[in-house]
Write a protein that holds these residues in place. Structure first.
Motif, short mmCIF file in Angstrom:
data_model
loop_
_atom_site.label_atom_id
_atom_site.label_comp_id
_atom_site.label_asym_id
_atom_site.label_seq_id
_atom_site.Cartn_x
_atom_site.Cartn_y
_atom_site.Cartn_z
N ALA A 152 -29.15 -61.17 -27.83
CA ALA A 152 -28.82 -61.53 -29.22
C ALA A 152 -27.60 -62.46 -29.20
CB ALA A 152 -28.51 -60.27 -30.01
N ILE A 153 -27.83 -63.73 -29.46
CA ILE A 153 -26.72 -64.70 -29.40
C ILE A 153 -26.28 -65.02 -30.84
CG2 ILE A 153 -26.01 -66.97 -28.58
CD1 ILE A 153 -28.02 -66.74 -26.34
N VAL A 154 -24.99 -64.78 -31.09
CA VAL A 154 -24.48 -64.70 -32.46
C VAL A 154 -23.45 -65.80 -32.72
CG1 VAL A 154 -23.37 -63.10 -34.09
CG2 VAL A 154 -24.80 -62.18 -32.27
N PRO A 155 -23.44 -66.42 -33.91
CA PRO A 155 -22.41 -67.42 -34.22
C PRO A 155 -21.16 -66.77 -34.81
CG PRO A 155 -24.00 -67.38 -35.99
CD PRO A 155 -24.40 -66.29 -35.02
N TRP A 156 -20.22 -67.61 -35.22
CA TRP A 156 -18.92 -67.08 -35.66
C TRP A 156 -18.78 -66.92 -37.17
CZ3 TRP A 156 -17.55 -70.89 -38.86
CH2 TRP A 156 -17.91 -72.20 -38.54
N LYS A 180 -24.36 -61.06 -27.48
CA LYS A 180 -23.35 -62.01 -27.01
C LYS A 180 -22.71 -62.66 -28.24
CE LYS A 180 -22.97 -66.28 -26.34
NZ LYS A 180 -21.56 -66.47 -26.70
N PRO A 181 -21.49 -62.23 -28.57
CA PRO A 181 -20.83 -62.83 -29.73
C PRO A 181 -20.35 -64.25 -29.43
CG PRO A 181 -19.55 -60.95 -28.85
CD PRO A 181 -20.66 -61.23 -27.89
N SER A 182 -20.00 -64.97 -30.47
CA SER A 182 -19.36 -66.27 -30.27
C SER A 182 -17.99 -66.02 -29.63
CB SER A 182 -19.17 -66.96 -31.62
OG SER A 182 -18.24 -68.01 -31.49
N LEU A 214 -21.40 -68.07 -20.84
CA LEU A 214 -22.14 -66.81 -20.93
C LEU A 214 -23.53 -66.95 -21.58
CD1 LEU A 214 -22.22 -63.73 -20.52
CD2 LEU A 214 -20.91 -63.47 -22.63
N GLY A 215 -23.62 -67.76 -22.64
CA GLY A 215 -24.92 -67.93 -23.32
C GLY A 215 -26.01 -68.37 -22.35
N PRO A 216 -25.76 -69.44 -21.58
CA PRO A 216 -26.78 -69.88 -20.62
C PRO A 216 -27.12 -68.82 -19.57
CG PRO A 216 -25.19 -71.64 -21.02
CD PRO A 216 -24.68 -70.43 -21.73
N MET A 217 -26.15 -67.96 -19.21
CA MET A 217 -26.48 -66.90 -18.23
C MET A 217 -27.55 -65.97 -18.80
SD MET A 217 -22.92 -65.59 -16.59
CE MET A 217 -21.51 -66.67 -16.52
N LYS A 237 -31.80 -76.15 -29.45
CA LYS A 237 -32.72 -76.91 -28.59
C LYS A 237 -32.46 -76.60 -27.11
CE LYS A 237 -33.34 -80.65 -31.85
NZ LYS A 237 -33.09 -82.03 -32.21
N ARG A 238 -31.17 -76.45 -26.77
CA ARG A 238 -30.84 -76.12 -25.37
C ARG A 238 -31.33 -74.71 -25.02
NH1 ARG A 238 -26.28 -79.44 -26.39
NH2 ARG A 238 -24.96 -77.78 -27.20
N VAL A 239 -31.17 -73.80 -25.99
CA VAL A 239 -31.61 -72.42 -25.77
C VAL A 239 -33.12 -72.38 -25.52
CG1 VAL A 239 -31.95 -70.19 -26.98
CG2 VAL A 239 -29.72 -71.33 -27.03
N MET A 240 -33.87 -73.14 -26.34
CA MET A 240 -35.33 -73.10 -26.21
C MET A 240 -35.76 -73.71 -24.87
SD MET A 240 -38.01 -74.10 -29.07
CE MET A 240 -39.75 -74.00 -28.80
N LEU A 252 -35.24 -68.70 -33.41
CA LEU A 252 -34.10 -69.62 -33.58
C LEU A 252 -33.77 -69.73 -35.07
CD1 LEU A 252 -35.27 -72.53 -31.21
CD2 LEU A 252 -33.71 -70.66 -30.66
N GLU A 253 -32.55 -69.35 -35.40
CA GLU A 253 -32.04 -69.51 -36.78
C GLU A 253 -30.96 -70.57 -36.72
OE1 GLU A 253 -33.29 -68.13 -39.33
OE2 GLU A 253 -34.42 -66.46 -38.53
N LEU A 254 -31.26 -71.76 -37.22
CA LEU A 254 -30.38 -72.91 -36.94
C LEU A 254 -29.73 -73.48 -38.19
CD1 LEU A 254 -32.79 -74.51 -34.31
CD2 LEU A 254 -31.03 -72.76 -33.95
N GLY A 255 -29.18 -74.65 -38.05
CA GLY A 255 -28.40 -75.24 -39.12
C GLY A 255 -29.26 -75.68 -40.32
N GLY A 256 -28.60 -75.89 -41.45
CA GLY A 256 -29.30 -76.34 -42.65
C GLY A 256 -28.47 -77.38 -43.39
N ASN A 257 -29.07 -78.00 -44.38
CA ASN A 257 -28.33 -78.88 -45.28
C ASN A 257 -29.00 -78.75 -46.65
OD1 ASN A 257 -26.71 -80.80 -46.42
ND2 ASN A 257 -27.07 -82.36 -44.85
#
Ligand code: NAD
Length: 482
Positions: A152-156, A180-182, A214-217, A237-240, A252-257
């Motif tokens: 579980a990779i989490v943003p801040w 894995k927290p930010s 850590l994320g890439p590990m 995109k890098r994660v995928m 993937l829950e990503l950015g928006g506008n």
């Protein structure tokens, strides 16, 4: 499995450790986050190594064997006791969240409450087997089985809520999970996992803090089966790409506008506070805030004037001070991005009608800013600011504003505001986004799936489909005779 549901006593919030196999550990090298309201260092946290990751994955893999065989009832009991313990420690979680994230204390308390609500509501969702065919001699069933070990990779921006959505989904469906927290906001997530040791067997819920390596590990690890990632589109995109190596499942829950379209028949006074909050909550550092506000030309001038007046009433400052609405930008990197965007506004000669400046004397503060009718191709319209800088754009033709709303590569949320429900649904049906609201923006619920279209993501979290994202579909052909 027996769970001690009474164990919700106070947690210590002074020191912070990795949680591996229900044991607290640290690392030779440590680091710390920064309190964004005063630039002071927060406590030291571990910098996990490949060896820590391997240990956690091994423990998660072992735990999965038994945990995947527990019943929904047993998992519900453990999660429910976990929620009760978070509730008992809510005040310290909120304080720590303000310290690490910067959001005002009342907004931090709301995030803690949502964290508890999310657990309690998601464990009420039933995952049923789907009987596709049933005859005398044959039954065909589609069932959902846990995948194994989830990362579980989490943003801040919402460290607790976004982590818990992944943790509950993973363990309620029978998986084990490594959070894995930010690196900017590790504190509450480490404490969530520490609290979880009281209710889950070793290896079911773990948390590793670390730096950018850590994320890439996790995404590269051959023994992790699923990654749920929330963060920017570029990192997604890098994660995928990394997960493709062993075909890990990904959410993937990503950015928006997000665009909001305001029609000419609205009651301006009634909607301004709602629009203001939905544009600036958490200093606009939420993926689904209104980031492009399209206002009909007939009401544009009055709307703009009232919006400026409303935003001026909202207090900016350290989140520990009473009545603050605008806390700081969470980290230096994001603050620098906001400063660059503000300079582009000057270079592009856009009309700033509110704010436009920063205050970096003691923290990362950006004054709430409104840009009056910038061109469609200006950076502030095209890019996700993730800072309280809002472009308000004039529109007159419905097809044209829809084209503009749908023009970008993102498609997270979108809204339309009008008294005319038929007009609202006509516009709503044409908006290209994962969440579409009429006369609101940013309504969310643990029971409602949430995800993005286009480059805003893949898959959903929360709700039934969110839970199914942590399961493999299995069809069973059950013949009663040869
Ligand atoms: P980010 O992409 O920089 O980082 C997100 C997480 O990924 C962090 O834990 C980070 O350490 C980790 N990470 C970084 N590089 C990695 C890599 N190569 N492999 C694996 N993990 C890696 O995002 P951020 O700055 O923390 O968050 C802000 C962004 O997140 C914004 O774009 C926002 O819109 C988006 N966001 C989306 C949602 C959503 O649900 N759609 C919710 C919140 C935030």
């Amino acid at each position: 499995m027996t769970v001690d549901t009474t164990n919700s006593g106070p947690l210590e919030f002074a020191t912070f450790h990795n949680v591996i196999s229900n044991e607290l550990s640290s690392t030779t090298t440590t680091r710390h986050g920064i309190n964004p309201a005063n630039s002071k260092p927060n406590p030291e946290v571990p910098v996990s190594t490949q060896e820590d990751v391997d240990r956690a994955v091994k423990s998660a893999r072992n735990a999965f064997k038994k945990w995947s065989k527990t019943s929904f009832e047993e998992r519900r009991a453990a999660l429910s006791a976990f929620a009760k313990a978070i509730e008992a420690n809510a005040h310290m979680f909120a304080k720590t969240l303000t310290m690490e994230q910067g959001k005002p204390l009342n907004q931090a308390a709301t995030e803690v409450e949502m964290t508890i609500t999310w657990i309690r509501a998601m464990i009420q969702i039933e995952i049923k087997e789907n009987v596709i065919e049933e005859k005398d001699d044959l039954k065909i069933v589609q069932r959902y089985v846990p995948m194994g070990v989830a990362g579980a990779i989490v943003p801040w921006n919402f460290p607790m809520l976004l982590a818990i959505g992944k943790v509950v989904s993973a363990v309620y469906t029978g998986n084990s999970v490594i959070v894995k927290p930010s690196p900017f906001t590790p504190y509450c997530d480490l404490k969530l996992a520490e609290l979880a040791t009281r209710f889950f067997p070793p290896g079911v819920v773990q948390c590793l803090s670390g730096d950018d390596s850590l994320g890439p590990m996790l995404t590269e690890h051959p023994d992790i089966d699923k990654i749920s990632f929330t963060g920017s589109t570029a990192t997604g995109k890098r994660v995928m790409a990394s997960c493709a190596k062993n075909l890990k499942r990904v959410t993937l829950e990503l950015g928006g506008n997000d665009p909001a379209i305001i029609c000419d028949d609205v009651d301006i006074d009634a909607i301004i506070p709602k629009i203001g909050i939905s544009s600036y909550l958490c200093s606009s550092q939420i993926c689904m805030m209104i980031k492009r506000l399209y206002v009909h030309e007939k009401i544009y001038d009055t709307f703009l004037e009232k919006m400026i007046a409303f935003v001026k009433t909202l207090k900016i400052g350290d989140g520990t001070e009473p009545d603050v609405f605008f806390g700081p930008i969470q980290n230096k990197m994001q603050f620098e991005k906001a400063k660059a965007l503000l300079s582009s506004i000057t270079t592009e000669k856009l009309k700033v009608v509110l704010g436009g400046s920063i205050n970096d004397s003691h923290g990362y503060f950006v004054h709430p800013t409104i840009i009056d009718n910038p061109p469609e191709l200006s950076r502030i319209v095209q890019e996700e600011p993730f800072a309280p800088i809002l472009p308000i754009v004039k529109w007159s033709n419905e097809d044209d504003v829809l084209d503009k709303a749908n023009a970008l590569g993102t498609g997270l949320g979108a809204s339309v505001w009008t008294k005319d429900f038929e007009r609202a649904t006509r516009i709503a049906n044409q908006l290209q986004a994962g969440s579409v609201w009429v006369n609101s923006h940013f309504d969310i619920s643990p029971k409602v799936p949430f995800g993005g279209h286009k480059q805003s993501g893949i898959g959903t979290e929360w709700g039934l489909t969110g839970l199914l994202g942590y399961c493999n579909s299995q069809t069973q052909w059950l013949r009663k005779a040869y």
